[in-house]
Design a protein around this motif. Structure first.
Motif, short mmCIF file in Angstrom:
data_model
loop_
_atom_site.label_atom_id
_atom_site.label_comp_id
_atom_site.label_asym_id
_atom_site.label_seq_id
_atom_site.Cartn_x
_atom_site.Cartn_y
_atom_site.Cartn_z
N CYS A 1 56.40 74.73 44.88
CA CYS A 1 56.17 74.91 46.32
C CYS A 1 54.67 74.88 46.62
N SER B 1 57.99 75.16 53.91
CA SER B 1 58.22 74.23 52.80
C SER B 1 59.67 74.26 52.30
N HIS C 1 64.09 78.33 49.69
CA HIS C 1 63.95 78.53 48.25
C HIS C 1 65.29 79.01 47.69
N HIS D 1 53.10 76.22 48.95
CA HIS D 1 52.59 77.49 49.50
C HIS D 1 52.60 78.61 48.46
N CYS D 2 53.79 78.89 47.89
CA CYS D 2 53.88 80.05 47.00
C CYS D 2 53.80 79.65 45.53
N CYS E 1 59.32 80.42 52.41
CA CYS E 1 58.24 81.36 52.10
C CYS E 1 57.21 81.29 53.21
ZN ZN Z 1 57.25 78.71 48.59
#
Ligand code: ZN
Length: 479
Positions: free
Chosen positions: A348, A288, A291, A350-351, A279
């Motif tokens: 995650c 990261s 996914h 980040h997302c 992501c």
């Molecule tokens: Zn993510």
């Protein structure tokens, strides 16, 4: 994204996956594929014995060597079985059976084929039905969302026109995300110049490509004075992306007027029938991991030696089981890919999604070559590590490692040549840098470092001819 694959807790995801797996094995994989039907009966396993993804360890692995007859992996129900299974449904439908027949055909009739590209082995075809194409499209839509691509973006897809996953995944990412996507076919169709002209004209927001071709494209474009100021994403696929490559691509984009481009890496393989992506990291952080979509496949990480599952966060080989595919399917398929930091089920950073993620560098289990270098007989060299080392060497534009026998004599010791192109700085500084990088991290140093022009290197690597450029060439005569 509110679907369970994206937000459910690991326990909840497993409950969903268990249900999918049970259904898939009992109603499709075991009764209707020759290979798995035989595997279950020969091992005395009833599909009902597999109640959860934990029970998959009861099954033997599937590997490339099992694909002697690819048709044996295709879900092909015989008519009697179809009639039996859908009898109730057929009876319930008063309006006639043609709608049911259509639905069945959409689910089961293969209409697309992609294939593997191994140089050593025969290509293995993987079939897709409409059902699979819908999944490929959904996977592509998720890929676009995770990369935070705006549907208003203009995308250029430079994967070669070929029956390969990378091309079709990119194509269906475009349709799935309902966004503009121009597929150029890469270098083989209209050449590098043709691609540059198209990009000059379209001024895309995103380019989807194999890293080495993209690197070549950006370099040529830059040399020709092109300014691609609108670039926001480079989406890479088809081969692994070393850290050094990211840095070099970013530098080139900055020179061409797009300093803020984000570089997204994807991971896919023919047998998965879709690709996974990183992501978009927040504030320029490190990516990261890839996914994974737990509603489409189950991934386990194993010790390549023992075959046992390893705990989350541990290095191991990636093994994939389809949960809802049609056409060609696999259960417990050994990819031969090692994931450096294993799998995680933590949200995650980040997302925030809770789907599993594959962390760290991906390398081939089989990328270890046995070298007899002078006094070091039978030294096992990790060519993955070597590739990463060379890719990360400052000032090295392109390279190829060539293995030969001294005097081309099969009984002689091996010699290692490094072919190199300088990006900046002089040859002597680079020669020293390469020697230093080798001795820091391996037990040997190249016998010779030879410098070339970009054109010579492209010929050596087979850019434009081979699907993947040849970075390690084993020219040792077979004894
Ligand atoms: Zn993510």
């Amino acid at each position: 994204m509110t679907a369970w694959w994206a937000t459910a807790s690991p326990e909840n995801q497993q409950t969903h996956q268990d249900a999918l797996l049970k259904r898939f094995l009992r109603t499709r994989a075991v009764p209707f594929t020759k290979f798995y039907g035989k595997m279950f009966s020969e091992n005395g396993i009833d599909p009902r014995d597999i109640r959860s993804t934990d029970d998959l360890v009861k099954l033997p692995f599937t590997s490339k060597a099992d694909f002697a007859n690819p048709r044996d992996f295709v879900i092909i129900p015989d008519e009697a079985a179809v009639k039996k299974e859908w009898r109730t449904l057929l009876r319930a439908l008063t309006s006639g059976s043609s709608a049911t027949k259509d639905a069945l055909e959409r689910e089961l009739r293969p209409i697309l084929l992609t294939s593997t590209t191994g140089r050593s082995a025969e290509p293995v075809p993987f079939l897709y039905t409409s059902h699979d194409i819908a999944r490929l499209e959904e996977g592509g839509r998720r890929l676009m969302q995770l990369c935070q691509s705006d549907p208003a973006f203009k995308h250029v897809n430079t994967f070669p026109f070929a029956p390969h996953l990378a091309f079709w995944q990119a194509h269906y990412a475009g349709t799935g995300h309902n966004t503009f996507m121009l597929s150029t076919g890469g270098g083989k169709t209209i050449g590098t110049e043709g691609n540059i002209r198209i990009i000059n004209k379209i001024d895309p927001d995103a380019i989807i490509a194999m890293p080495t071709f993209l690197y070549h494209l950006l370099q040529e474009g830059n040399e020709a004075g092109s300014q691609w100021k609108n670039l926001k994403r480079l989406v890479l696929g088809g081969e692994k992306v070393p850290a050094g490559m990211r840095r070099k691509l970013k530098e080139l984009c900055a020179q061409m007027g797009s300093p803020d481009v984000a570089i997204m890496s994807t991971y896919g393989f023919t047998e998965a029938k879709l690709s996974f992506t990183e992501c978009l990291p927040t504030n320029g952080d490190q990516p990261s991991g890839f996914h994974v979509y737990p509603d489409m496949c189950f991934i386990e990480i194993i010790d390549p030696e023992s075959g046992d599952r390893v705990p989350d966060g541990t290095t191991g080989e990636i093994v994939l089981t389809h949960l809802d595919s049609r056409g060609t399917i696999v259960l417990r398929y050994r990819t031969g890919d090692l994931i450096e930091k294993g799998i995680t089920r933590e949200p995650c950073p980040h997302c925030g999604l809770t789907c599993p993620r594959l962390l760290g560098k991906i390398s081939r289990v089989s990328d270890f070559k046995n070298l007899a270098i002078d006094k070091l007989k039978g030294t096992l060299v990790d060519f993955n590590k070597l590739e990463n080392i060379l890719d990360d060497t400052e000032g090295l534009g392109a390279w190829q490692v060539e293995l030969k026998k001294r005097n081309d004599d099969p009984l002689e010791s091996d010699i290692v040549l490094v072919h190199a192109v300088t990006m900046k700085g002089d040859e002597e500084t680079l020669r020293e840098a390469i020697h230093n990088r080798f001795t820091e991290s391996t037990e040997f140093s190249p016998n010779e470092i030879l410098f070339h022009t970009w054109d010579e290197m492209r010929k050596l690597q087979g850019v434009g001819k081979e699907l993947k450029e040849q970075k390690v060439k084993d020219n040792r005569p077979k004894s």
